[in-house]
Design an enzyme around this catalytic site. Sequence first.
Site, PDB file in Angstrom:
ATOM      1  N   ASP A   1      -2.124   3.003   2.295  1.00 17.30           N
ATOM      2  CA  ASP A   1      -1.519   3.148   3.618  1.00 17.30           C
ATOM      3  C   ASP A   1      -2.039   4.456   4.206  1.00 17.30           C
ATOM      4  OD1 ASP A   1       0.033   2.965   5.847  1.00 17.30           O
ATOM      5  OD2 ASP A   1       1.849   2.387   4.778  1.00 17.30           O
TER       6      ASP A   1
ATOM      7  N   LYS B   1      10.805  17.898  -6.915  1.00 18.94           N
ATOM      8  CA  LYS B   1       9.804  18.858  -7.358  1.00 18.94           C
ATOM      9  C   LYS B   1      10.356  20.279  -7.268  1.00 18.94           C
ATOM     10  CE  LYS B   1       5.680  16.197  -6.073  1.00 18.94           C
ATOM     11  NZ  LYS B   1       4.489  16.172  -5.209  1.00 18.94           N
TER      12      LYS B   1
ATOM     13  N   LYS C   1      18.545  12.780  -7.480  1.00 16.98           N
ATOM     14  CA  LYS C   1      17.201  12.393  -7.071  1.00 16.98           C
ATOM     15  C   LYS C   1      16.187  13.335  -7.704  1.00 16.98           C
ATOM     16  CE  LYS C   1      14.400  11.572  -2.936  1.00 16.98           C
ATOM     17  NZ  LYS C   1      14.366  11.621  -1.451  1.00 16.98           N
TER      18      LYS C   1
ATOM     19  N   PRO D   1       0.814  -1.226   0.000  1.00 14.72           N
ATOM     20  CA  PRO D   1       0.000   0.000   0.000  1.00 14.72           C
ATOM     21  C   PRO D   1       0.842   1.268   0.000  1.00 14.72           C
ATOM     22  CG  PRO D   1       0.125  -0.905   2.223  1.00 14.72           C
ATOM     23  CD  PRO D   1       0.894  -1.849   1.347  1.00 14.72           C
TER      24      PRO D   1
ATOM     25  N   GLN E   1      12.845  -0.836  -0.595  1.00 18.01           N
ATOM     26  CA  GLN E   1      11.998  -1.637   0.295  1.00 18.01           C
ATOM     27  C   GLN E   1      12.725  -2.855   0.855  1.00 18.01           C
ATOM     28  OE1 GLN E   1       9.088  -0.661   1.366  1.00 18.01           O
ATOM     29  NE2 GLN E   1       9.217   1.165   0.110  1.00 18.01           N
TER      30      GLN E   1
ATOM     31  N   TRP F   1       9.432  -2.787   3.409  1.00 11.38           N
ATOM     32  CA  TRP F   1       8.307  -3.718   3.296  1.00 11.38           C
ATOM     33  C   TRP F   1       8.755  -5.175   3.188  1.00 11.38           C
ATOM     34  CZ3 TRP F   1       5.201  -5.558  -1.321  1.00 11.38           C
ATOM     35  CH2 TRP F   1       3.974  -6.067  -0.916  1.00 11.38           C
TER      36      TRP F   1
ATOM     37  N   TRP G   1       4.791   0.580   9.423  1.00 10.39           N
ATOM     38  CA  TRP G   1       5.436  -0.546   8.758  1.00 10.39           C
ATOM     39  C   TRP G   1       4.898  -1.873   9.304  1.00 10.39           C
ATOM     40  CZ3 TRP G   1       7.980  -0.026   4.420  1.00 10.39           C
ATOM     41  CH2 TRP G   1       8.571   1.205   4.129  1.00 10.39           C
TER      42      TRP G   1
END
Length: 1434
Positions: free
Chosen positions: A91, A614, A611, A52, A574, A578, A538
């Site tokens: 999530d 924005k 990276k 999620p 992850q 996750w 988590w």
Amino acid sequence: MAGTNTFEPVLDKPHFPTEETKTLQYWKDIDAFQESLRQSKGKPPYVFYDGPPFATGLPHYGHILAGTIKDVVTRYAHQRGFHVERRFGWDCHGLPVEYEIDKKLGIKGRPDVMKMGIDKYNEECRSIVQRYTGEWKRVIERFGRWIDFDNDYKTMDLSFMESCWWVFKELFNKGLVYRAFRVMPYSTACGTPLSNFEVSQNYKEVSDPSIIVRFKVIDQAETYLLAWTTTPWTLPSNVALCVNPELTYLKLKNKADGVVWIIGKDRLAWVCSSVKKDAKKDFDIIEEMKGKEMVGMAYEPLFDYFKGKALPKAWHVVSDGYVTTEAGTCVVHQAPAFGEDDNRVCLAAGIILKDGTGMICPIDDSGCYTDEVPDFKGQHVKAADKDIKEMLKKKGQLVYNGNEVHNYPHCWRSDTPLIYKAVPSWFIKVEDARAKLIASNNETYWVPAFVKEKRFHNWLTEARDWCVSRNRYWGTPIPLWVSSDFEEVVCIGSVAELEEHAGRKITDIHRHLIDDIQIPSKMGKGMLKRIDEVFDCWFESGSMPYASKHYPFEGKDDFEKTFPAQFIAEGLDQTRGWFYTLMVLSTHLFGKAPFQNLIVNGLVLASDGKKMSKRLQNYPDPQEIVESHGADAVRMYMCNSAVVRAEPLKFKEDGVRDVVKDVFLPWFNAYRFLVQESYRYEGAAGVMFKPDSKRVLASDNVMDQWINASCNDLIKFVREEMEAYRLYTVVPRLLSFLDNLTNWYIRLNRDRMRGNDGPEQAYTALCTLYSVLLNATVCLSPVTPFITEHIYQNLSRALPEGDPLKAKSVHFVMIPEPNLEAIKPDIVRAVERMQSVVELGRTCRERRKVGLKTPLRSMTIMNKSKEFMQDVQTLQKYIEEELNVMEVLFQSLAGEVSLAATLNFKALGKKLGKDMKKIQDAVKDLTQKQLEEFESSGKIEICGYSIEGEELALSRQVKDDGGRYSNINSCYEPMGSTHHDRPVWVSRDVQPLYIFHTGKSRWVISKRVDDGVKCFAFIQDNGNDPLKAAGSWCCMDADGQWRADPNIHLTPVPASSDTFVQLRMSLDAEMEKLGLIKPEYLKQLWKRLDFNGNGIVSLAEIDKMVVEMVGGGSWPDWLNNKPALMRAYKKTILVDGDGDDWVQKREFNSLLLNIFWFNKLWQIFAVMDEGHDRRIDAAEFARGMSSLGLRLSAQQAKVEFDKIDENHGGQVLFVEFCAYVRSRVHPDANRAVDADILSGEKCNQVLRKAHGHKATVRNVVTRKSVGLFDELEAKIKAIIADHSKLLDLWRQIDFNGNNVVSLAEIDKLVVESYPLLNHKPALMRAYKAAIRSVAGDHDDWVEKHEFKNLLANLFYFNKLFWIFENADQDKDRRLTYEEFKWCLNVGGAKMSETEVQRDFKKVDKNGGGIILFDEFCVYFTNKMCPECMQAFTA
């Protein structure tokens, strides 16, 4: 046509994004995704877990990438006969949501939340959880992913939270849950501890304080322990100093003041360097001792805040082996509330107790000092560093003050520096289960494997106990009810269980709705209350496999049958997120991994490797990309990159664009070709095209057998590799097949499909093409769902009802079974070898600079392998056709082949000098191995000199039976080639026979070739044939016999320019046809224009003439191309320095030629510019030249393109293209036309003729003239002010209503309506000033919204130029003071002499005593009409 043909017509130029939106609508119309689930219901399940994401932000490329990988695999699984449930998840809890609310409401810490109320705070969080769900759904669906949003799961749902409680109680019952007072990474911005794997997600390089402080040793006069730290804010909490028991320490006495320092011996040099002292000159060593001898040494605390409050053992020296010699002074200050090692050491020394007694922690939840430290109360610890250092300096305890740059952990959500802080937390045991976790991991399959075997394995071997509690509010409450002393703990595992204790119905278990529930103690400890903490989010995502199914409360048996999942996928980040939490919980609960297969993708970075940000805007917006190039292009670009094997991808829009150009367009063109040729077949045969699969298998055509074998081998490969989840091998293989299909099979069989070999062969070839296109489309559908659906919908029309490949959607079609009998390795191998020979032959041509259009007498192929030679011989005709060679010879290499080297004396002369002879001798002694290494690397060292590239030439020699060597004039394919398994040489007779143009209907000058003639040829090499005299033109009869043609007389053309011969002849013929090179015709045109005989005409008049000539049918319509026309004017008209754009008689001929050339080249350029971005890349250039009949090899095209692309930017503008083509085709057409400057008396003559004045230029401008300008100004202002008048004027120019007009059309308006403004230099300046601001592309087109400003500019520029010109008496294009004063007088400015002098000095900034026109314009406009300045400066 569609009613009588099998297929619907196909677009010539598809716009893939538009077609994708149509496909999306089609899927909605047929409810495609749900229909696919309905169709697969009852089939074996394929279980997929989708992690999620947070819905508090918009999806980015990382989400799109992971979603694409998941979609490809699950689509494929469905098409392999599985039922694939795909539910989206959200999530909803945790820091990301709370952080947004804190920013929104200005919440600084826990007191603000308590004041507001947890209930109101949580409801605020609930209100924003799904803020962007609509946007997520739109983006995900637009990128073609099929997933169920209507049946999604949310971590804030009661069912999900209840399953999390079940998971936790299971762990609690197994004794895996405990509470401890530990030093944890702590986010002061969020007011909560973080887990160790959260910390690893966000390290940043920062500059922190680096200081040495001194601690006064008690009972030793002027003796100090020196400690180093990068966290001054922890010093008020110091309770001990730690040394290494085995290290040696020194007592140093300062010779200057007698002060004694105690430091580690190994750090003496660093300390002295830091304080700028000399160890020998400034200090005496008075004692050496081991660290263990110092244990128990008492010292005075730096601050008095906690004297009497700490335990008795505080402020003594302790020892531990963690102190090293790598940094600092070998004395480490201990603050057990803020350091894990500090806590451990002080606990062992009895300075603090397990329950926290004796621990000094004057920091609140927000990281600010409490009133226990009054000097810094309320300051954030990081902000207090400066004041603490200042206080220490005043006390004389700061020995060294510096800074250190190092990597430091930051909060992954707030992006603020973390601190380490001792807090009571709840943990799940992990360290004791490391072996089980590793065993579970070993059961899984990861792509790529190194992430599992290295990164994840190493993480598991060092796994720490997991802190799952968070001191927050919006989350799943930890279901523990405890007594005040934590001796009695009750864990609740379900809502029903809690309802029994609460005595009421519970529909929501967020903390503000259950914290009031109390449970009676069974140990007589009163009422048990729930702990404050909530779960780490988590923990929720790690519980997703169970909680999303509401296990074990619903569907228990179904879940247990399908657990673990067959597939999951997420990004590399992850690994410690996750993937880890899934593994921990599953291993603890079920003793096995929660998944079987896992794809790990890399990170998507900006094009510069940074990276994506924005703030920096360093990446293209996904929505703009999909609107420009389509979702399929993005999907394939990503799947065909290293990012699908866990490596980073530097996302570049050019890469997406290349997919469209290099993959989708050729693929679509192959599909369009099939449809078009089916029409041809249907028209000739009189029947509708119905593919016959049996005919395909029965075909004896080797190319049919090859492409069919390749297709079946592709199907087999795709199935094998997709079963192994290797997307990074599948997509390249698919692309390789498409390349073979479009660039080899179709090209080599084009004439056959068109019926040249008879209708039966045409039908067989079309059936074959249909079969492989259909199968390839089905295989590619998981990767590119849109274009495959578009193509399939038309191809499936040919399938009969009941065919297994016929369905409403390509995504309902099962991946076909490969026909293993159709896979013929021998044929595939032979064609691969033929391809390698052709590619090698092209390389040989390129190296010898002989174009493919030049036929060669012969080519010799040499190879030691008999099998290789037989394979190639079977496909000899294709080699002859592809390489344009009359004869292919085959020679077995029975003898030995060796390399020989020759120095390039010209290139090496200066470099080697007198050593040339020595190097020459050394080259003769080079071994074959050394020469092979040079051939591979391109460099070799000889006698200390580095010889590179063309400085050393290699040739090959073959040894015959007699032992003699002879050179091979060849290209070579080395061992290890991807095409075949043995070396091959291609040797050519590279002497060209002739330059030619084949075909039955070609224009050569103005003579059409008769139907009975195959081609014309310009004979360059006559050989022994007297008919073919060098330099003569001949034609070849249909029977292949040459005959001379006396009607053609041309100048012989050198072989090097053969590529452009026909284009030049064609264009020359076209100009002659138009009359542009006929003197009498040009004279007539000039007289028509120069009706008053003054020897000069305006561009507007020429423009008008072009329009009329085109409209009357005398000239083709492409000659009236405004952008090209304006460029022709600019390129040609260099009449005088100020560019007045008047054309004189002697310039007229050149101008017309330029107009022709620019328009013609613009026409060609526009065809090449497939991306419609007004520039062409190498691929567009090559295809464009080919479409002109100028066939270039790939290497030739690259060489020619690089000549144009001087800055190596990968793209060529129109201007660069023009210069290139004209230099190759018609070099003399590139000369710019110059003319004398119109100045002095000549200017007067022009003006007198135009305005009827007999006086000089200066006398033209009078008060009366200015009055006329005033009248005109009023008129123009009235037009500008009255919108309807302005609109009428615009419509007068924009006669076709396309809302854009050229400057030439406005010029014409001025000439006809406002003769007073028809002053060319000012007019052109007005154009440039107005257009430059409103049209960023400088295309000289005026749009409707620009028109108003342009009119104002025209008026003021002309008025000022008239005044300036007439003031400029000596015609030097600058004003003296007297001329400046005259301007002001004529312009109506009433100023005193002093004011004029003052203003003149202001304008004449450099004090040169003269003013230029631009300076005058700015000054006069500001002075006389300030409101016009905006238009002017535009």
